[in-house]
Design a protein around this motif. Sequence first.
Motif, PDB file in Angstrom:
ATOM      1  N   UNK A   1       1.084  -1.143  -0.117  1.00 44.52           N
ATOM      2  CA  UNK A   1      -0.129  -0.003  -0.166  1.00 44.52           C
ATOM      3  C   UNK A   1       0.941   1.321  -0.033  1.00 44.52           C
ATOM      4  N   UNK A   2       0.692   2.042  -0.928  1.00 39.78           N
ATOM      5  CA  UNK A   2       1.252   3.386  -0.844  1.00 39.78           C
ATOM      6  C   UNK A   2       0.336   4.583  -0.852  1.00 39.78           C
ATOM      7  N   UNK A   3       0.484   5.697  -0.107  1.00 38.03           N
ATOM      8  CA  UNK A   3      -0.520   6.655  -0.148  1.00 38.03           C
ATOM      9  C   UNK A   3       0.439   7.905   0.129  1.00 38.03           C
ATOM     10  N   UNK A   4       0.185   8.843  -0.939  1.00 39.82           N
ATOM     11  CA  UNK A   4       1.205   9.991  -1.351  1.00 39.82           C
ATOM     12  C   UNK A   4       0.407  11.102  -1.269  1.00 39.82           C
ATOM     13  N   UNK A   5       0.465  11.957   0.010  1.00 36.49           N
ATOM     14  CA  UNK A   5      -0.252  13.256   0.067  1.00 36.49           C
ATOM     15  C   UNK A   5       0.644  14.629  -0.827  1.00 36.49           C
ATOM     16  N   UNK A   6      -0.356  15.388  -1.267  1.00 36.67           N
ATOM     17  CA  UNK A   6       0.375  16.334  -1.854  1.00 36.67           C
ATOM     18  C   UNK A   6      -0.702  17.763  -1.503  1.00 36.67           C
ATOM     19  N   UNK A   7      -0.247  19.006  -1.899  1.00 36.58           N
ATOM     20  CA  UNK A   7      -1.079  20.102  -1.831  1.00 36.58           C
ATOM     21  C   UNK A   7      -0.996  21.186  -0.487  1.00 36.58           C
ATOM     22  N   UNK A   8      -0.132  20.773   0.640  1.00 33.75           N
ATOM     23  CA  UNK A   8      -0.043  21.284   1.601  1.00 33.75           C
ATOM     24  C   UNK A   8       0.607  22.553   1.261  1.00 33.75           C
ATOM     25  N   UNK A   9       0.754  23.548   2.341  1.00 29.22           N
ATOM     26  CA  UNK A   9       1.437  24.825   2.177  1.00 29.22           C
ATOM     27  C   UNK A   9       1.057  25.790   3.277  1.00 29.22           C
ATOM     28  N   UNK A  10       1.572  27.077   2.978  1.00 34.55           N
ATOM     29  CA  UNK A  10       1.045  28.169   3.960  1.00 34.55           C
ATOM     30  C   UNK A  10       0.174  29.050   3.147  1.00 34.55           C
ATOM     31  N   UNK A  11      -1.144  29.172   4.320  1.00 33.78           N
ATOM     32  CA  UNK A  11      -2.013  29.984   3.647  1.00 33.78           C
ATOM     33  C   UNK A  11      -2.677  31.098   4.857  1.00 33.78           C
ATOM     34  N   UNK A  12      -3.091  32.119   4.306  1.00 35.87           N
ATOM     35  CA  UNK A  12      -3.602  32.855   5.327  1.00 35.87           C
ATOM     36  C   UNK A  12      -4.927  32.661   5.921  1.00 35.87           C
ATOM     37  N   UNK A  13      -5.346  32.984   7.135  1.00 33.50           N
ATOM     38  CA  UNK A  13      -6.705  32.900   7.616  1.00 33.50           C
ATOM     39  C   UNK A  13      -7.802  33.242   6.736  1.00 33.50           C
ATOM     40  N   UNK A  14      -8.872  32.316   6.609  1.00 30.18           N
ATOM     41  CA  UNK A  14      -9.833  32.586   5.824  1.00 30.18           C
ATOM     42  C   UNK A  14      -9.556  31.955   4.218  1.00 30.18           C
ATOM     43  N   UNK A  26      -3.568  -1.466  -3.403  1.00 24.59           N
ATOM     44  CA  UNK A  26      -4.663  -2.310  -3.190  1.00 24.59           C
ATOM     45  C   UNK A  26      -5.896  -1.654  -4.144  1.00 24.59           C
ATOM     46  N   UNK A  27      -7.141  -2.389  -3.732  1.00 26.78           N
ATOM     47  CA  UNK A  27      -8.149  -2.056  -4.397  1.00 26.78           C
ATOM     48  C   UNK A  27      -8.896  -0.819  -3.769  1.00 26.78           C
ATOM     49  N   UNK A  28      -8.475   0.286  -4.582  1.00 31.20           N
ATOM     50  CA  UNK A  28      -9.018   1.589  -3.995  1.00 31.20           C
ATOM     51  C   UNK A  28     -10.551   1.719  -3.981  1.00 31.20           C
ATOM     52  N   UNK A  29     -11.030   1.267  -5.040  1.00 27.15           N
ATOM     53  CA  UNK A  29     -12.787   1.614  -4.913  1.00 27.15           C
ATOM     54  C   UNK A  29     -13.359   0.672  -4.102  1.00 27.15           C
ATOM     55  N   UNK A  30     -12.638  -0.278  -3.339  1.00 26.13           N
ATOM     56  CA  UNK A  30     -13.264  -1.089  -2.338  1.00 26.13           C
ATOM     57  C   UNK A  30     -13.139  -0.590  -0.858  1.00 26.13           C
ATOM     58  N   UNK A  31     -12.420   0.393  -0.817  1.00 29.06           N
ATOM     59  CA  UNK A  31     -12.061   0.828   0.504  1.00 29.06           C
ATOM     60  C   UNK A  31     -12.645   2.305   1.025  1.00 29.06           C
ATOM     61  N   UNK A  32     -13.001   2.504   2.463  1.00 34.42           N
ATOM     62  CA  UNK A  32     -13.129   3.664   2.907  1.00 34.42           C
ATOM     63  C   UNK A  32     -11.849   4.562   3.208  1.00 34.42           C
ATOM     64  N   UNK A  94      -2.820  13.687   7.113  1.00 31.19           N
ATOM     65  CA  UNK A  94      -2.242  12.296   6.627  1.00 31.19           C
ATOM     66  C   UNK A  94      -3.549  11.669   5.982  1.00 31.19           C
ATOM     67  N   UNK A  95      -3.539  10.912   5.068  1.00 28.35           N
ATOM     68  CA  UNK A  95      -4.450  10.188   4.375  1.00 28.35           C
ATOM     69  C   UNK A  95      -4.167   8.812   4.867  1.00 28.35           C
ATOM     70  N   UNK A  96      -5.335   8.070   4.996  1.00 30.32           N
ATOM     71  CA  UNK A  96      -5.338   6.689   5.705  1.00 30.32           C
ATOM     72  C   UNK A  96      -6.076   5.654   5.089  1.00 30.32           C
ATOM     73  N   UNK A  97      -5.873   4.439   4.801  1.00 29.63           N
ATOM     74  CA  UNK A  97      -6.531   3.466   4.541  1.00 29.63           C
ATOM     75  C   UNK A  97      -6.174   1.905   5.318  1.00 29.63           C
ATOM     76  N   UNK A  98      -7.259   1.551   5.920  1.00 26.76           N
ATOM     77  CA  UNK A  98      -6.943   0.343   6.365  1.00 26.76           C
ATOM     78  C   UNK A  98      -5.646  -0.071   7.140  1.00 26.76           C
ATOM     79  N   UNK A  99      -5.386   0.646   8.088  1.00 26.13           N
ATOM     80  CA  UNK A  99      -4.214   0.697   8.921  1.00 26.13           C
ATOM     81  C   UNK A  99      -2.908   1.299   8.066  1.00 26.13           C
ATOM     82  N   UNK A 100      -3.028   1.773   7.028  1.00 23.08           N
ATOM     83  CA  UNK A 100      -1.944   2.387   6.283  1.00 23.08           C
ATOM     84  C   UNK A 100      -2.095   3.854   6.373  1.00 23.08           C
ATOM     85  N   UNK A 101      -0.678   4.528   6.566  1.00 21.03           N
ATOM     86  CA  UNK A 101      -0.829   6.108   6.645  1.00 21.03           C
ATOM     87  C   UNK A 101       0.160   6.440   5.438  1.00 21.03           C
TER      88      UNK A 101
END
Length: 111
Positions: A1-14, A26-32, A94-101
Amino acid sequence: VQLVESGGGLVQPGGSLRLSCAASGFTFSSNVMKWYRQPPGKEREWVAAISSDGGTTNYGSSVKGRFTISRDNAKNTVDLQMNSLKPEDTAVYYCYVAGNWGQGTQVTVSS
């Protein structure tokens, strides 16, 4: 299982940010899929969840009405749209699925 997050950064309030998690191995379409966050010096907390078909979503009380979770089962991605951001939303997300981070992506809300 591999989960790769992106899109974070610095943003102003609001402001807004959109996080994305690319999943494989893993079978993505079968998992919460879920998003969690860990503010500095605090415990990791659940943020949002989406059912396998995308038809049901749930949110933590601190983000309800401001964040939206969505998924694309054709692309194996799950996104978190974050609007009206507050300084207290500062955390590693963090992104999470079935015990994986994923490795996490830093979101900092500051003026």
